[in-house]
Design an enzyme around this catalytic site. Structure first.
Site, mmCIF file in Angstrom:
data_model
loop_
_atom_site.group_PDB
_atom_site.id
_atom_site.type_symbol
_atom_site.label_atom_id
_atom_site.label_comp_id
_atom_site.label_asym_id
_atom_site.label_seq_id
_atom_site.Cartn_x
_atom_site.Cartn_y
_atom_site.Cartn_z
ATOM 1 N N GLY A 1 0.840 33.237 -2.351
ATOM 2 C CA GLY A 1 0.491 34.422 -3.128
ATOM 3 C C GLY A 1 -0.914 34.308 -3.679
ATOM 4 O O GLY A 1 -1.451 33.208 -3.822
ATOM 5 N N GLN B 1 -7.876 36.126 -9.179
ATOM 6 C CA GLN B 1 -8.171 34.871 -8.471
ATOM 7 C C GLN B 1 -9.313 35.024 -7.473
ATOM 8 O O GLN B 1 -9.850 34.022 -6.988
ATOM 9 C CB GLN B 1 -6.927 34.359 -7.751
ATOM 10 C CG GLN B 1 -5.821 33.914 -8.717
ATOM 11 C CD GLN B 1 -4.644 33.359 -7.952
ATOM 12 O OE1 GLN B 1 -3.810 34.101 -7.468
ATOM 13 N NE2 GLN B 1 -4.602 32.040 -7.813
ATOM 14 N N CYS C 1 -0.483 26.742 -8.135
ATOM 15 C CA CYS C 1 -1.339 27.928 -8.105
ATOM 16 C C CYS C 1 -2.636 27.548 -7.413
ATOM 17 O O CYS C 1 -3.190 26.474 -7.676
ATOM 18 C CB CYS C 1 -1.606 28.377 -9.538
ATOM 19 S SG CYS C 1 -2.704 29.793 -9.668
ATOM 20 N N LEU C 2 -3.135 28.428 -6.556
ATOM 21 C CA LEU C 2 -4.377 28.129 -5.842
ATOM 22 C C LEU C 2 -5.563 28.000 -6.798
ATOM 23 O O LEU C 2 -6.575 27.385 -6.442
ATOM 24 C CB LEU C 2 -4.656 29.205 -4.786
ATOM 25 C CG LEU C 2 -3.655 29.248 -3.625
ATOM 26 C CD1 LEU C 2 -3.969 30.412 -2.697
ATOM 27 C CD2 LEU C 2 -3.635 27.933 -2.859
ATOM 28 N N HIS D 1 5.050 35.156 -10.467
ATOM 29 C CA HIS D 1 3.833 34.369 -10.701
ATOM 30 C C HIS D 1 2.587 35.257 -10.536
ATOM 31 O O HIS D 1 1.692 35.243 -11.380
ATOM 32 C CB HIS D 1 3.819 33.202 -9.700
ATOM 33 C CG HIS D 1 2.599 32.336 -9.731
ATOM 34 N ND1 HIS D 1 2.653 30.992 -10.031
ATOM 35 C CD2 HIS D 1 1.294 32.615 -9.467
ATOM 36 C CE1 HIS D 1 1.416 30.495 -9.975
ATOM 37 N NE2 HIS D 1 0.583 31.450 -9.624
ATOM 38 N N GLU D 2 2.558 36.044 -9.461
ATOM 39 C CA GLU D 2 1.373 36.886 -9.212
ATOM 40 C C GLU D 2 1.268 37.992 -10.252
ATOM 41 O O GLU D 2 0.167 38.318 -10.717
ATOM 42 C CB GLU D 2 1.411 37.479 -7.801
ATOM 43 C CG GLU D 2 1.438 36.463 -6.666
ATOM 44 C CD GLU D 2 0.472 35.316 -6.820
ATOM 45 O OE1 GLU D 2 -0.631 35.509 -7.366
ATOM 46 O OE2 GLU D 2 0.823 34.193 -6.412
ATOM 47 N N HIS E 1 -0.361 36.807 -13.305
ATOM 48 C CA HIS E 1 -1.825 36.733 -13.192
ATOM 49 C C HIS E 1 -2.482 38.037 -13.639
ATOM 50 O O HIS E 1 -3.577 38.031 -14.198
ATOM 51 C CB HIS E 1 -2.238 36.482 -11.733
ATOM 52 C CG HIS E 1 -2.318 35.039 -11.340
ATOM 53 N ND1 HIS E 1 -3.178 34.158 -11.940
ATOM 54 C CD2 HIS E 1 -1.661 34.330 -10.383
ATOM 55 C CE1 HIS E 1 -3.048 32.956 -11.362
ATOM 56 N NE2 HIS E 1 -2.127 33.040 -10.423
#
Ligand code: CO
Length: 149
Positions: free
Chosen positions: A46, A51, A88-89, A130-131, A134
């Site tokens: 994701g 991000q 998380c990226l 999670h997304e 963000h």
């Protein structure tokens, strides 16, 4: 398509609340395509607008359940819980145990502005929560619990 740079933790943009998307043109399509490509290249499931440096309510999620593009997503229902590790990226090298709903219903727009509703479970539900966090400046480790909690 093009790869975008992934914003890393401590960048203040990750803590801001995103605004709703109102333009559904070629620019949005290109952004979503770039986000998808960037997410795949980074081996993630994701990626959300902040991000890639944009305070827009957009996210992409791809799991075994399929590929989903979420524009202005809203969680309208949830049930059950799941506890598991996530990362998380934007926060490389760190994983934390987070409790998420097992099932979520999400109302969102597609890249053309058409309203859609989906029911998701398991990893896909976890990734979408999670997304969506963000988009409100929340990072997964804000919600970290101990594994035996
Ligand atoms: Co993340």
């Amino acid at each position: 398509m093009a790869l975008r740079d992934i914003v890393k933790d401590k960048d203040p943009i990750l803590r801001k609340k995103c605004r709703e998307v109102t333009d559904f043109g070629a620019k949005l399509s290109k952004l979503l395509d770039d986000m998808h490509e960037t997410m795949i290249a980074a081996d993630g499931v994701g990626l959300a607008g902040p991000q890639v440096g944009l305070l827009l309510r957009v996210a992409v999620v791809e799991t075994d359940d399929g590929y989903f593009e979420l524009v202005n997503p809203v969680r309208t229902a949830e049930s059950g819980t799941q506890k598991g590790y996530e990362g998380c990226l934007s926060v490389p090298g760190r994983s934390e145990c987070v409790i998420r709903p097992m099932n979520v219903t999400v109302r969102y727009l597609d890249r053309h502005g058409k309203q859609r509703t989906g029911e998701f479970s398991g990893l896909t539900a976890r990734a979408m929560c999670h997304e969506m966090d963000h988009l409100d400046g929340i990072l997964f480790y804000d919600k970290a619990v101990r594994e035996d909690e």
